[in-house]
Design a protein around this motif. Structure first.
Motif, PDB file in Angstrom:
ATOM      1  N   UNK A 223       0.786  -1.238  -0.008  1.00 53.36           N
ATOM      2  CA  UNK A 223      -0.181  -0.036  -0.030  1.00 53.36           C
ATOM      3  C   UNK A 223       0.840   1.188  -0.011  1.00 53.36           C
ATOM      4  N   UNK A 224       1.846   1.342   0.891  1.00 49.92           N
ATOM      5  CA  UNK A 224       2.897   2.248   1.034  1.00 49.92           C
ATOM      6  C   UNK A 224       3.532   2.829  -0.459  1.00 49.92           C
ATOM      7  N   UNK A 230       6.877  10.724  -1.067  1.00 55.21           N
ATOM      8  CA  UNK A 230       7.305  10.508   0.259  1.00 55.21           C
ATOM      9  C   UNK A 230       6.859  11.362   1.393  1.00 55.21           C
ATOM     10  N   UNK A 231       6.354  12.547   0.965  1.00 58.32           N
ATOM     11  CA  UNK A 231       5.618  13.281   2.116  1.00 58.32           C
ATOM     12  C   UNK A 231       4.315  12.339   2.271  1.00 58.32           C
ATOM     13  N   UNK A 232       3.494  12.026   1.644  1.00 57.13           N
ATOM     14  CA  UNK A 232       2.374  11.565   1.997  1.00 57.13           C
ATOM     15  C   UNK A 232       2.660   9.849   2.552  1.00 57.13           C
ATOM     16  N   UNK A 233       3.602   9.400   1.985  1.00 59.21           N
ATOM     17  CA  UNK A 233       3.896   8.028   2.579  1.00 59.21           C
ATOM     18  C   UNK A 233       4.383   8.248   4.011  1.00 59.21           C
ATOM     19  N   UNK A 235       3.141  10.740   5.971  1.00 64.81           N
ATOM     20  CA  UNK A 235       2.216  10.852   6.943  1.00 64.81           C
ATOM     21  C   UNK A 235       1.302   9.625   7.182  1.00 64.81           C
ATOM     22  N   UNK A 236       1.219   8.755   6.011  1.00 63.32           N
ATOM     23  CA  UNK A 236       0.223   7.603   6.296  1.00 63.32           C
ATOM     24  C   UNK A 236       1.082   6.583   7.139  1.00 63.32           C
ATOM     25  N   UNK A 237       2.454   6.580   7.226  1.00 63.36           N
ATOM     26  CA  UNK A 237       3.010   5.474   8.100  1.00 63.36           C
ATOM     27  C   UNK A 237       3.038   6.076   9.618  1.00 63.36           C
ATOM     28  N   UNK A 238       2.993   7.557   9.742  1.00 62.33           N
ATOM     29  CA  UNK A 238       2.917   8.110  11.081  1.00 62.33           C
ATOM     30  C   UNK A 238       1.621   7.814  11.703  1.00 62.33           C
ATOM     31  N   UNK A 239       0.403   7.916  10.694  1.00 62.06           N
ATOM     32  CA  UNK A 239      -0.905   7.752  11.083  1.00 62.06           C
ATOM     33  C   UNK A 239      -1.153   6.180  11.333  1.00 62.06           C
ATOM     34  N   UNK A 240      -0.476   5.422  10.581  1.00 63.46           N
ATOM     35  CA  UNK A 240      -0.618   3.905  11.183  1.00 63.46           C
ATOM     36  C   UNK A 240       0.022   3.481  12.459  1.00 63.46           C
TER      37      UNK A 240
END
Length: 253
Positions: A223-224, A230-233, A235-240
């Motif tokens: 998914x990543x 990379x910025x959105x990746x 954000x998504x990883x931090x949210x997870x």
């Protein structure tokens, strides 16, 4: 599957007065998904049941207020109905005077051209191979549309370099290799840090078929890679990570 995860991880922590009277039933009639769930047995169907989901195989015949009617005559009551089915051709696509493929989609040949119509191509969910090509129908998946787009972009650039960038100038050009779709596999999250992964080309082919926590890591990693920057990746990883440590925010307003 996400609702089942939400149910087990969060709603069950509410007090009896706050707890909602709810359950989740999934009406499923997708041959490939059913095969995947059955083939992966304990990693699929059992995990879904453990997540608070009741899996029902059937076809919906009618939707009525507060209940569904299946083709076998059984009734499924509901409070909130979420409709998530396959993609069909829109009325606009069906109204176009083009050759049609299975399901009313625009028929295309091996180079994604619309037969008998010059300089017209079709890709994505609105297009499918005509019967004369002898090729199986293309599934309405993002990976199909993505590869069709890349193939058609390369084809357009190649034709432009050969002087075929103008209307009516490409019939005598060599279109090169035909479009061939190769299935990269399927992944599905079943909640509670579990997922299903099937990376085979087809149901009969050999390859990786697995379920469980490792499959969930593979699914999250895949998914990543599809997130655009990379910025959105990040954000998504931090949210997870935040959700993993502190849980979802289910504050009631």
């Amino acid at each position: 599957m996400a609702f089942g995860d939400f149910h087990c991880a969060h709603l069950t922590k509410l007090t009896e007065k706050q707890r909602l009277k709810h359950w989740l039933e999934v009406i499923c009639f997708c041959p490939y998904l059913n095969y995947l769930l059955i083939k992966l047995a304990f990693g699929g169907g059992l995990l879904i049941v453990q997540a608070g989901v009741r899996l029902v195989r059937g076809v919906v015949k009618d939707v009525q207020p507060e209940k569904l009617i299946l083709t076998d005559g059984s009734e499924v009551p509901y409070g909130l109905l979420v409709w998530s089915t396959g993609v069909g051709a829109s009325p606009f696509i069906k109204s176009l005077n083009f050759p049609k493929s299975l399901g009313g989609r625009i028929g295309v040949d091996e180079w994604l051209r619309v037969p008998s119509t010059e300089d017209v191509f079709a890709i994505g969910d609105c297009a499918g191979f005509v019967e004369s090509t002898g090729k199986p129908p293309l599934p309405a998946l993002a990976q199909v549309a993505e590869r069709e787009g890349k193939y058609l972009a390369d084809l357009m650039n190649r034709l432009a370099k050969m002087g075929g960038g103008k209307a009516g100038s490409s019939p005598d050009k060599d279109f090169g290799e035909q479009f061939v779709y190769k299935h990269f596999g399927s992944m599905a999250s079943v909640g509670r840090y579990k997922a299903l992964v099937d990376l085979r080309q087809s149901k009969e082919a050999k390859g990786v078929s697995m379920a469980g926590f490792v499959s969930w890591i593979i699914w999250r990693s895949a998914y990543l890679t599809r997130v655009l920057s990379w910025r959105n990746r990040f954000y998504v990883a931090v949210n997870w990570a935040t959700t993993f440590v502190f849980g979802r925010d289910i504050t009631r307003i």
